[in-house]
Scaffold this active site. Structure first.
Site, PDB file in Angstrom:
ATOM      1  N   CYS A  10       5.872  -4.889   0.149  1.00 52.28           N
ATOM      2  CA  CYS A  10       6.910  -3.978  -0.347  1.00 52.28           C
ATOM      3  C   CYS A  10       8.222  -4.197   0.420  1.00 52.28           C
ATOM      4  O   CYS A  10       8.865  -5.213   0.249  1.00 52.28           O
ATOM      5  CB  CYS A  10       6.423  -2.535  -0.295  1.00 52.28           C
ATOM      6  SG  CYS A  10       7.384  -1.460  -1.380  1.00 52.28           S
TER       7      CYS A  10
ATOM      8  N   HIS B 211       1.279  -2.640  -3.125  1.00 53.15           N
ATOM      9  CA  HIS B 211       0.672  -2.218  -1.856  1.00 53.15           C
ATOM     10  C   HIS B 211      -0.840  -2.516  -1.845  1.00 53.15           C
ATOM     11  O   HIS B 211      -1.650  -1.613  -2.084  1.00 53.15           O
ATOM     12  CB  HIS B 211       0.914  -0.720  -1.622  1.00 53.15           C
ATOM     13  CG  HIS B 211       2.299  -0.412  -1.159  1.00 53.15           C
ATOM     14  ND1 HIS B 211       2.638  -0.351   0.178  1.00 53.15           N
ATOM     15  CD2 HIS B 211       3.439  -0.182  -1.851  1.00 53.15           C
ATOM     16  CE1 HIS B 211       3.932  -0.074   0.295  1.00 53.15           C
ATOM     17  NE2 HIS B 211       4.443   0.032  -0.918  1.00 53.15           N
TER      18      HIS B 211
ATOM     19  N   GLU C 223      -2.742  -2.765   0.572  1.00 56.05           N
ATOM     20  CA  GLU C 223      -3.483  -2.026   1.615  1.00 56.05           C
ATOM     21  C   GLU C 223      -4.119  -0.755   1.071  1.00 56.05           C
ATOM     22  O   GLU C 223      -5.027  -0.206   1.692  1.00 56.05           O
ATOM     23  CB  GLU C 223      -2.564  -1.732   2.820  1.00 56.05           C
ATOM     24  CG  GLU C 223      -1.583  -0.585   2.666  1.00 56.05           C
ATOM     25  CD  GLU C 223      -0.315  -0.959   1.894  1.00 56.05           C
ATOM     26  OE1 GLU C 223      -0.269  -2.049   1.288  1.00 56.05           O
ATOM     27  OE2 GLU C 223       0.624  -0.130   1.902  1.00 56.05           O
TER      28      GLU C 223
END
Ligand code: MN
Length: 238
Positions: free
Chosen positions: A111, A215, A217
Site C-alpha cells: 500500500c 493488503h 497481511e
C-alpha cells in the site's frame, strides 16, 4: 535447515506533533514469521548512519502501509484531498530504500510501501484517486472487513506476480485513496483493477522488488496464494 532471513519491517508513529510511540502492524511481522523470515521492527530514526548500519544487518525490507507521502517530496503541491503526512517516516523510508537498493537487497512494499518505493525510484502517484483521476473508478476504500477481498485484479503475464497467480486474476482487499500513476524507471506495472487503477508494480531487474496496492497481511490466514506472496519475498532474501 536454511538460515532464516532477517526482514526489517517499517513502522508508523502515533499522531501528533511529538509522537511518543511507534506503531507496528502486527500482521506484517506474523506473515514474515510464517513465511520463514525473522521480522525486526524498525523504529523511525533520523540518523542516516544508524539507518545504513541497520540495513547492513538485514536481508530484506518490508515497507508497510500507512499515511500519505509528503507531496513536496515528489515535487508536487498538495491537492485538497491529500491526507495526513509524517515527514520523519518519509525520510527514514527513503533512506532505507536507497541503502537496500545500493546493496541489491529485496524489498516488498504494501500500500503506502508500494507508493513510497515507486516515488523513491522516480515514479508518480495519484495523491487522491477520487479527485484526480478523471475516468470513473471502483470503490477502493472498502467498508467490508479487512480480511475480505472486494475487487478483482488482472495480472500481467511474464511477471513475478504471475508465478503466484498463473490464472492471471485474483481478488484483493482495498483500502487506499492513492495509487501509482506511472511506474518508476526500472519498474513495470504488474497488476491492475478493472478500472485501470494500478494494483501492483515490480522491478524489471534481477533484484526482487514488488509493490502491492492491496493488503496481503490481512488475507494470508485465509488465502494460500497470499501466503505464497510472502514466501516468494522471503525466499528471495535467503
Ligand atoms: Mn484497490
Amino acid at each position: 535447515m536454511k538460515k532464516r532471513p532477517v526482514i526489517g519491517v517499517t513502522t508508523s508513529q502515533e499522531k501528533g506533533d511529538h509522537p511518543a510511540l511507534y506503531t507496528a502492524g502486527k500482521l506484517y511481522s506474523l506473515a514474515v514469521e510464517k513465511a520463514g523470515g525473522i521480522p525486526v521492527i524498525l523504529p523511525v530514526l533520523e540518523d542516516r548512519d544508524v539507518l545504513k548500519a541497520t540495513s547492513e544487518a538485514l536481508d530484506g525490507l518490508l515497507l508497510s502501509g500507512g499515511i500519505d507521502v509528503d507531496p513536496l517530496l515528489f515535487n508536487e503541491e498538495p491537492v485538497p484531498k491529500s491526507g495526513r503526512i509524517d515527514p520523519q517516516r518519509d525520510q527514514y523510508e527513503y533512506a532505507y530504500i536507497e541503502f537496500f537498493h545500493e546493496a541489491k537487497k529485496p524489498m516488498f512494499g504494501i500500500c503506502r510501501g508500494c507508493q513510497v518505493m515507486n516515488l523513491a525510484f522516480g515514479g508518480t502517484i495519484y495523491q487522491d484517486i477520487t479527485s484526480q483521476r478523471e475516468a470513473s473508478h471502483l470503490k477502493h476504500a472498502q467498508d467490508a472487513p479487512r480480511w475480505h477481498p472486494t475487487h478483482s485484479i488482472s495480472i500481467k503475464e511474464n511477471t513475478r506476480l504471475a508465478q503466484i497467480y498463473p490464472s492471471g486474476s485474483a481478488k484483493v482487499n482495498s483500502f487506499h485513496h492513492q495509487s501509482v500513476k506511472e511506474a518508476a524507471p526500472g519498474f513495470m506495472i504488474s497488476a491492475e483493477a478493472p478500472d485501470g487503477i494500478v494494483e501492483a508494480i515490480e522491478s524489471k531487474g534481477d533484484v526482487f522488488m514488488i509493490g502491492l496496492q492491496w493488503h496481503p497481511e490481512h488475507l494470508w490466514m485465509n488465502f494460500q496464494d497470499t501466503m505464497d506472496l510472502f514466501t516468494l519475498f522471503i525466499q528471495s532474501c535467503v
